[in-house]
Design a protein around this motif. Structure first.
Motif, PDB file in Angstrom:
ATOM      1  N   GLU A   1      61.447   2.482   6.343  1.00  0.00           N
ATOM      2  CA  GLU A   1      62.166   1.439   7.086  1.00  0.00           C
ATOM      3  C   GLU A   1      62.358   1.857   8.544  1.00  0.00           C
ATOM      4  OE1 GLU A   1      66.184  -1.302   6.436  1.00  0.00           O
ATOM      5  OE2 GLU A   1      65.637   0.243   4.974  1.00  0.00           O
TER       6      GLU A   1
ATOM      7  N   ASP B   1      62.900   0.760  11.457  1.00  0.00           N
ATOM      8  CA  ASP B   1      63.473  -0.301  12.288  1.00  0.00           C
ATOM      9  C   ASP B   1      64.070   0.334  13.548  1.00  0.00           C
ATOM     10  OD1 ASP B   1      64.991  -2.280  13.468  1.00  0.00           O
ATOM     11  OD2 ASP B   1      66.296  -2.605  11.735  1.00  0.00           O
TER      12      ASP B   1
ATOM     13  N   GLN C   1      60.295  -4.627  12.996  1.00  0.00           N
ATOM     14  CA  GLN C   1      61.452  -5.499  13.157  1.00  0.00           C
ATOM     15  C   GLN C   1      62.394  -5.354  11.955  1.00  0.00           C
ATOM     16  OE1 GLN C   1      62.363  -8.292  15.399  1.00  0.00           O
ATOM     17  NE2 GLN C   1      61.111  -7.134  16.841  1.00  0.00           N
ATOM     18  N   PRO C   2      63.668  -5.707  12.123  1.00  0.00           N
ATOM     19  CA  PRO C   2      64.591  -5.672  10.982  1.00  0.00           C
ATOM     20  C   PRO C   2      64.130  -6.610   9.867  1.00  0.00           C
ATOM     21  CG  PRO C   2      65.778  -5.981  13.053  1.00  0.00           C
ATOM     22  CD  PRO C   2      64.327  -6.148  13.361  1.00  0.00           C
TER      23      PRO C   2
END
Length: 488
Positions: A47, A49, A121-122
Motif C-alpha cells: 500500500e 500511498d 493513489q489512496p
C-alpha cells in the motif's frame, strides 16, 4: 532451462551483430507470463500511498523491493536521497529515495532512460471498489488492483522486458529513474534531475516515460501534453460570517461576487472569455489534421463510459483537438461555502473559487497569469463592490510537445507494428505531465511517452485495472522497442 539453452545456442551461431529474431523473445515472455502476473500481484499488495504520511514506510518498502528486483536482473542502483518533507503539523518525515539505476554501460551503444513511479493513489474498498484494492484479482481478462495500471504495472512490464531481452544481451544501455512521490507532485525530483544532469544523465540519448494510457484498444504513442495554470480567486467581505436573516439584502456578499466572477470566465460552448488567451495558441498544420483522421476513437463509447448527455463537439476531430491541442478552462470548486447536508443560512465572510486553464504550445504560464489577473480585476471593478479580491496562480506547469520524427519515436512505431501488426496512434494528452517538460528543459533531450495502459483502466478511481493482454503484450512492446532503438 531448455528454452534458455536454445536461445544461447542461437546467439552463438549468429554473427556478433546479428539481431536475435524477435519471436524468440516474445516466446520467452509468453512462457513466463504467469511469473510476471505473480510479480505484479506482490507489488500491488504493498500500500504505497504517498499522500498518507503514516504509510511512508510502505512507500520506502516498495522502493527497496524495486531496487532489489533491478539488482536481480543485472542492474546497479543508487538510492538518491531527497531530504525531508514538512507536514502541515510542522513534523518532518523523510522523503522516499529516488532510484537511479543502470543496466549496461557499453559506450558503443545508445542509452535510453526510462521514468516511472511506485507510489499510488489512496484506495479503500468502502470507496466503492468491487474487490480489495491491494489484492490483485484476475477477472474477465483484467488484473484489478490499485497501481495495476498507474504505474506499477507499466514499470513492471518494462522491467520484465529488460529481463527478457537481457537473456540474450541488451542491444542498448538502459537507465531507470523511479520515484515514490509522483502522485503528490514529485517532491524533490526536479532537484535530482538538475543535480545529476552532468552525472547520471550525462550520457543519456533518449528519455521515455512509462506512465500513460492509449486512446483506445489500439496502441498509442504520446508526443504532447497540455500545461496547467491553476488559480484561486479569493473574495473577502465582512469581518466574520453573517446571518442571512439579519444581513441578507444589507451587505455586499462575497459569494455573490465570486459567482459573478466565475461566470465571466467561460461561455456555454466552452469558449474562454479572457481577452488574448488564444493569441499564442499554435496553429493546426495540415500534417497534424491528417493524424486525427486515422485515430481509433469512438464518441459513442466515450459517452457511454462517462455518462455525459452530450459533448461540446460532435466529431472525432473536433472533440480530440479540444481535449489535446486547444486551451480549456474548468471550474473546480468553492472553498469557504456551506457544502454540508441540510440547511444553513450563513453569508460567508470569505470564499475562494478554484479554476484551471489547460494551456497549449506556445502559451506561457506567466502571460496567462497576467491575462487572467487583469481580466478578473477589470470585471470586478465593473461590479462596483467594496469587497476585496485576490487572484493567485498556484500552479504554472508548462505544456509539452515533442518531435514525432525523433529516433525513439521511429523505433517505438516499428515496435508497435512488430508486436500488434498495426500502425500506432500518435496521440496527445489533455492532462499535464510536468516531468516531461522538466526533462527536456534541464537535460536538453527529447522525451517520448510510451505507456501500455488502457483508456478504461480507471486510474485514480475505483476498480483500477490493467488488461492482462496489455500487460503481457506491453512487455513485448518494450522488448521490441529496446531492439528497434539499437538500429535507428
Amino acid at each position: 532451462m531448455l528454452f534458455l539453452l536454445s536461445i544461447l545456442s542461437l546467439l552463438t551461431c549468429q554473427a556478433a551483430l546479428s539481431p536475435v529474431p524477435p519471436d524468440q523473445i516474445f516466446q520467452y515472455i509468453d512462457d513466463h507470463q504467469d511469473e510476471f502476473v505473480q510479480r505484479l500481484k506482490e507489488w500491488v499488495a504493498i500500500e504505497s500511498d504517498s499522500s498518507d504520511p503514516t504509510k511512508r514506510g510502505l512507500v520506502d518498502n516498495m522502493m527497496q523491493i524495486t531496487k532489489d528486483f533491478i539488482l536481480k536482473i543485472g542492474g546497479t542502483v543508487e538510492m538518491a536521497e531527497l531530504g525531508e518533507q514538512e507536514l502541515s503539523s510542522g513534523k518532518k518525515i523523510p522523503l522516499p529515495p529516488v532510484i537511479l539505476a543502470e543496466i549496461g554501460n557499453d559506450t558503443k551503444k545508445p542509452t535510453v532512460c526510462f521514468y516511472g513511479h511506485m507510489d499510488v493513489q489512496p484506495a479503500k474498498k468502502s470507496d466503492g471498489w468491487a474487490t480489495e484494492p491491494y489484492t490483485l484479482i484476475e477477472k474477465d481478462g483484467n488484473l484489478y488492483g490499485r497501481g495495476a495500471s498507474d504505474d506499477k504495472g507499466q514499470v513492471l512490464a518494462l522491467l520484465n522486458a529488460v529481463e527478457s531481452v537481457n537473456v540474450i544481451g541488451l542491444p542498448v544501455n538502459v537507465k531507470l529513474v523511479i520515484e515514490g512521490m509522483e502522485e503528490v507532485g514529485s517532491n524533490g525530483l526536479d532537484k535530482i534531475v538538475e543535480e545529476q544532469k552532468d552525472g547520471f544523465f550525462s550520457n543519456v540519448d533518449y528519455i521515455v516515460v512509462t506512465d500513460t494510457p492509449w486512446l483506445s484498444k489500439k496502441p498509442g504513442i504520446t508526443y504532447g501534453a497540455r500545461g496547467n495554470c491553476y488559480f484561486f480567486i479569493e473574495v473577502e467581505g465582512a469581518r466574520r460570517d453573517l446571518h442571512s436573516g439579519g444581513f441578507g439584502g444589507a451587505v455586499y456578499e462575497a459569494m455573490s461576487d465570486l459567482i459573478f466572477l466565475l461566470d465571466t470566465l467561460i461561455d456555454s460552448k466552452g469558449k474562454i472569455l479572457i481577452p488574448g488567451i488564444y493569441d499564442d495558441v499554435r496553429s493546426v498544420t495540415e500534417e497534424e489534421k491528417e493524424l486525427y483522421k486515422d485515430l481509433e476513437f469512438n464518441l459513442d463509447e466515450l459517452q457511454a463510459d462517462t455518462g455525459a448527455k452530450r459533448f461540446l463537439y460532435d466529431t472525432k476531430e473536433g472533440l480530440l483537438m479540444h481535449r489535446w491541442r486547444y486551451p480549456s478552462l474548468s471550474i473546480h470548486g468553492i472553498e469557504g461555502a456551506f457544502s454540508g447536508s441540510g440547511t444553513k443560512t450563513v453569508i460567508p465572510a470569505k470564499v475562494i473559487g478554484k479554476f484551471s486553464i489547460r494551456q497549449v504550445p506556445n502559451m506561457d504560464p506567466s502571460i496567462v497569469e497576467k491575462q487572467v489577473t487583469d481580466y478578473l480585476e477589470h470585471k470586478f471593478s465593473e461590479r462596483n463592490s467594496p469587497n476585496k479580491i485576490k487572484v493567485t496562480m498556484i500552479i504554472g506547469a508548462k505544456p509539452w510537445l515533442s518531435d514525432m520524427n525523433e529516433p525513439q519515436y521511429l523505433a517505438a512505431r516499428k515496435a508497435v507494428t512488430r508486436v500488434f501488426n498495426v500502425n500506432a496512434d500518435m496521440i496527445r494528452a489533455g492532462g499535464t505531465i510536468p516531468i516531461a517538460k522538466n526533462f527536456e528543459e534541464v537535460l536538453g533531450k527529447r522525451v517520448m511517452l510510451l505507456g501500455i495502459g488502457g483508456p478504461d483502466d480507471s486510474t485514480h478511481g475505483q476498480n483500477e485495472k490493467i488488461s492482462k493482454y496489455n500487460y503481457i503484450e506491453g512487455t513485448k512492446l518494450y522488448a521490441a522497442f529496446l531492439q528497434e532503438l539499437a538500429s535507428v
